[in-house]
Scaffold this active site. Structure first.
Site, mmCIF file in Angstrom:
data_model
loop_
_atom_site.group_PDB
_atom_site.id
_atom_site.type_symbol
_atom_site.label_atom_id
_atom_site.label_comp_id
_atom_site.label_asym_id
_atom_site.label_seq_id
_atom_site.Cartn_x
_atom_site.Cartn_y
_atom_site.Cartn_z
ATOM 1 N N LYS A 1 -8.830 -1.508 37.447
ATOM 2 C CA LYS A 1 -9.832 -0.605 36.872
ATOM 3 C C LYS A 1 -10.539 -1.266 35.678
ATOM 4 O O LYS A 1 -11.759 -1.271 35.593
ATOM 5 C CB LYS A 1 -9.160 0.702 36.421
ATOM 6 C CG LYS A 1 -10.146 1.682 35.815
ATOM 7 C CD LYS A 1 -9.454 2.831 35.108
ATOM 8 C CE LYS A 1 -8.875 2.386 33.794
ATOM 9 N NZ LYS A 1 -8.213 3.431 33.025
ATOM 10 N N ASP B 1 -11.518 5.485 37.474
ATOM 11 C CA ASP B 1 -10.657 5.993 36.413
ATOM 12 C C ASP B 1 -10.160 7.383 36.816
ATOM 13 O O ASP B 1 -10.399 7.843 37.939
ATOM 14 C CB ASP B 1 -11.385 6.003 35.057
ATOM 15 C CG ASP B 1 -12.554 6.988 35.030
ATOM 16 O OD1 ASP B 1 -12.724 7.770 35.992
ATOM 17 O OD2 ASP B 1 -13.294 6.983 34.035
#
Ligand code: SF4
Length: 209
Positions: free
Chosen positions: A119, A137
């Protein structure tokens, strides 16, 4: 599904014309460090911390060589401060020793850095380098599942699904728009479906209109 996705993104764009990353940064290094610090912390708080951190230690070299107690004191307002302070110094050192002081612009190199996951790497690629990437996220993952864009169980698998149904030239934009939707309307505790711009495109069985 791709047509629905395009419509959905167009609607979200109307609602959130300023959707963007809320972390402040002036270069890839600052974004990488801010993103590591942002785990389970509010962006506003992270921005306060990074303003002080980069005023004091502006480059990877500076941060790598900084006295650990000074770094720890600056990041203290954040969750897991001790661990994060340690990570950002190790990341800085790795950038200096392995990449000549420049944050790498490839996923493979980024995830090889200490404390940097997929991420974080995608956030840097998309927002600092403008490369096509979809950072998933907590907000993006939640709304992707609620809307029905994915049924996957992990952020990595959700990302894979989104990469298939979102046109590549909209990946970065999509991550910001879905992120804003999750942050401001489709909230974790209770989605606010009555003010949502895409209720007709959403498959969430518990949506309340
Ligand atoms: S309709 Fe409700 S559940 Fe669906 S995306 Fe909008 S806020 Fe979330």
């Amino acid at each position: 599904m791709q047509e629905t996705c395009t419509l959905l993104l167009d609607r979200l764009k109307e609602r959130f014309p300023d959707a963007r990353l809320l972390l402040e940064f002036r270069n890839p290094f600052e974004l990488l460090i801010a993103t590591v610090l942002a785990a389970q912390a509010r962006d506003e708080k992270v921005n306060e911390v990074t303003r002080e951190l980069f005023a004091r230690f502006p480059t990877p070299e500076d941060l790598a060589k900084a006295p650990p107690q000074e770094v720890a004191a600056i990041v203290k307002p954040l969750n897991y401060a001790r661990k994060k302070a340690d990570f950002i110094q190790k990341v800085s050192e790795a950038i200096v020793t392995r990449f000549g002081g420049k944050v790498p612009a490839s996923l493979e190199d980024l995830v090889s850095l200490p404390g940097v996951g997929r991420k974080t790497a995608n956030i840097v690629l998309a927002n600092a380098y403008g490369l096509p990437a979809i950072p998933v996220d907590t907000h993006v993952g939640r709304v992707a599942l609620r809307i029905g864009l994915s049924r996957a169980k992990t952020p990595e698998a959700i990302e894979e699904d989104l990469r298939h149904i979102i046109p590549k030239d909209r990946w970065i934009e999509a991550s910001h728009l879905l992120g804003f939707l999750g942050r401001f309307i489709c909230e974790a505790k209770k989605p606010r479906c009555s003010i949502c711009p895409i209720p007709d495109l959403c498959a969430y069985p518990e949506k309340s209109l």
